[in-house]
Design an enzyme around this catalytic site. Structure first.
Site, PDB file in Angstrom:
ATOM      1  N   ASN A   1       0.823  -1.212   0.000  1.00  0.00           N
ATOM      2  CA  ASN A   1       0.000   0.000   0.000  1.00  0.00           C
ATOM      3  C   ASN A   1       0.857   1.261   0.000  1.00  0.00           C
ATOM      4  O   ASN A   1       1.969   1.248   0.511  1.00  0.00           O
ATOM      5  CB  ASN A   1      -0.904   0.007   1.237  1.00  0.00           C
ATOM      6  CG  ASN A   1      -2.099  -0.907   1.076  1.00  0.00           C
ATOM      7  OD1 ASN A   1      -2.699  -0.959   0.012  1.00  0.00           O
ATOM      8  ND2 ASN A   1      -2.436  -1.640   2.127  1.00  0.00           N
TER       9      ASN A   1
ATOM     10  N   TYR B   1     -13.622   1.512   2.998  1.00  0.00           N
ATOM     11  CA  TYR B   1     -12.765   2.700   3.011  1.00  0.00           C
ATOM     12  C   TYR B   1     -13.550   3.971   2.691  1.00  0.00           C
ATOM     13  O   TYR B   1     -13.093   5.072   2.977  1.00  0.00           O
ATOM     14  CB  TYR B   1     -11.614   2.542   2.011  1.00  0.00           C
ATOM     15  CG  TYR B   1     -10.546   1.584   2.473  1.00  0.00           C
ATOM     16  CD1 TYR B   1      -9.498   2.013   3.279  1.00  0.00           C
ATOM     17  CD2 TYR B   1     -10.595   0.242   2.115  1.00  0.00           C
ATOM     18  CE1 TYR B   1      -8.528   1.138   3.713  1.00  0.00           C
ATOM     19  CE2 TYR B   1      -9.620  -0.648   2.548  1.00  0.00           C
ATOM     20  CZ  TYR B   1      -8.595  -0.197   3.348  1.00  0.00           C
ATOM     21  OH  TYR B   1      -7.625  -1.070   3.786  1.00  0.00           O
TER      22      TYR B   1
END
Length: 421
Positions: free
Chosen positions: A144, A244
């Site tokens: 990420n 998210y």
């Protein structure tokens, strides 16, 4: 077939090894190399990995080394799962943005930018070394922020595909709610990494019946509770947003919660200590149940399926990948990295057609894509003004006073990882 895992000392690795062992017919790995500069953790993880293979009767070999060049030499595929700065840096990403009333998160907002700045130069160096040692190797990025890191890799001309476990996790979740085989469900999954919506859930194939309306009607309360979003919002959206999206749709509520309870980074650090203690037990020869709480569920299945398609397939459908837009979403630049279903084969991914995207979602995608472009420029070239521009552009920040302060905070907390600073 040789696969190399960069970041092999991660507590995630036993999940990956378990997948390689279980799915040996899909991806017959003969040599697996784990590489990591943290040699103490690496040897611990390597020993457990060998026991997992032995328990399941897998004939492959596992090698551990801190020598990256040796690890990637002759590799058919290289999986990236590294965390520059470790959990200490993640703790910072999740805490110092809160001083400005902004979400503290390691993949989006100011914390996500900090992680990108630390990570992109390191990943590009690794990729250059892979290209020199094994020019035909595929790089599978699980590091990420996947969208920005994959964009950096593709812009530099590397054979790379980004991977996230959100879609495969949702496929399993929806299958459980419907009482059906996950393989029977195909998701119309669209967006950017960690900014996605399921606009349809099709039973029986890509053109099958859309059962998402039934899921939202029959299981909406369960889904809303899991997302920690109100049921009426889901009903009005008519789609399933990634969890998210809560950072955008309930930003101030999330900030209040983050200020009141321990960070996820603190929880993960404690969990890692407990996992490493379990891994040290020479009798342990399977992934422990605690690992399921660490995150990355179904990562191994997604990684095996993607690697098998790249190395052995002839255009098999993979549920979701991160790859170049190239006109798939007409409102985004061609060089944007999007997260959508794709057909994947030895030549790489080819995105599948996507239904027209609601402007409510397209607008946010366009905003975050612009941020990601500025974030990549900051990661590649450095400089305070580049960092400020990226922060000012982010939808979760957007005010110059916050962007100014967060720029100074980001640099102060990450100076050791930013040579230009």
């Amino acid at each position: 077939m040789k696969l190399t895992v960069v970041g092999g000392g991660s507590t995630y690795t036993p999940e990956l090894i378990d997948g390689f062992a279980r799915l040996r017919d899909t991806l017959p790995v003969t040599e697996l190399v784990l590489t990591d500069p943290a040699t103490d953790r690496l040897e611990l993880i390597g020993a457990l990995s060998r026991r997992i293979l032995a328990r399941q009767g897998h004939p492959g070999t596992i090698t551990t080394t801190a020598d990256l060049d040796a690890a990637v030499d002759g590799a058919d595929a290289v999986l990236l799962q590294l965390r520059v700065g470790g959990q200490a840096a993640r703790l910072g990403d999740e805490t110092w943005p809160l001083d400005c009333g902004c979400v503290g998160q390691e993949t989006t907002g100011a914390g996500g930018l900090a992680k990108a700045l630390r990570t992109v130069p390191v990943v590009l160096d690794i990729a250059d070394r892979v290209r020199r040692a094994s020019p035909d190797a595929w790089i599978i990025d699980f590091t990420n922020p996947v969208g920005i890191v994959t964009r950096a890799l593709l812009r530099a001309g590397h054979r790379a595909v980004g991977l996230c476990n959100v879609a495969i996790g949702l496929q399993r979740k929806f299958a459980a709610l419907l009482g059906t085989d996950p393989a029977a469900l195909h998701l119309d999954h669209v967006g950017l990494n960690h900014l996605t919506w399921e606009t349809a859930v099709r039973r029986g194939g890509p053109d099958g019946e859309d059962v998402l309306p039934h899921l939202l009607s029959a299981h909406g309360d369960t889904i809303a509770a899991d997302l920690r979003l109100p049921r009426p919002l889901l009903d009005r959206l008519g789609v399933f947003p990634s969890y998210y999206l809560r950072y955008y749709y309930a930003h101030d509520q999330v900030v209040r919660e983050q200020r009141e309870k321990p960070s996820r980074a603190a929880e993960v650090a404690d969990m890692e200590r407990r996992l490493l203690a379990l891994y040290a037990d020479p009798a342990l020869d399977e992934k422990p149940a605690l690992l399921a709480q660490r995150g990355g569920a179904y990562y191994s299945e997604a990684a095996v399926d993607l690697a098998a398609a790249l190395l052995r397939g002839a255009g098999s459908r993979h549920q979701v990948v991160n790859t170049l837009n190239n006109g798939t979403l007409p409102f985004l630049p061609d060089d944007a990295v999007i997260e959508v279903p794709a057909s994947v084969g030895p030549k790489g991914p080819s995105t599948l057609p996507v239904s027209p995207v609601d402007p409510l979602f397209a607008g946010l995608m366009a905003d975050v894509t612009a941020y990601e472009d500025l974030a990549l420029e900051a990661a590649l070239h450095g400089g305070r003004n580049q960092v400020f521009r990226a922060l000012l552009s982010h939808p979760l920040i957007g005010q110059y006073e916050y962007a100014d302060r967060l720029t100074d905070d980001l640099i102060a907390h990450n100076r050791e990882h930013l040579p230009w600073a």
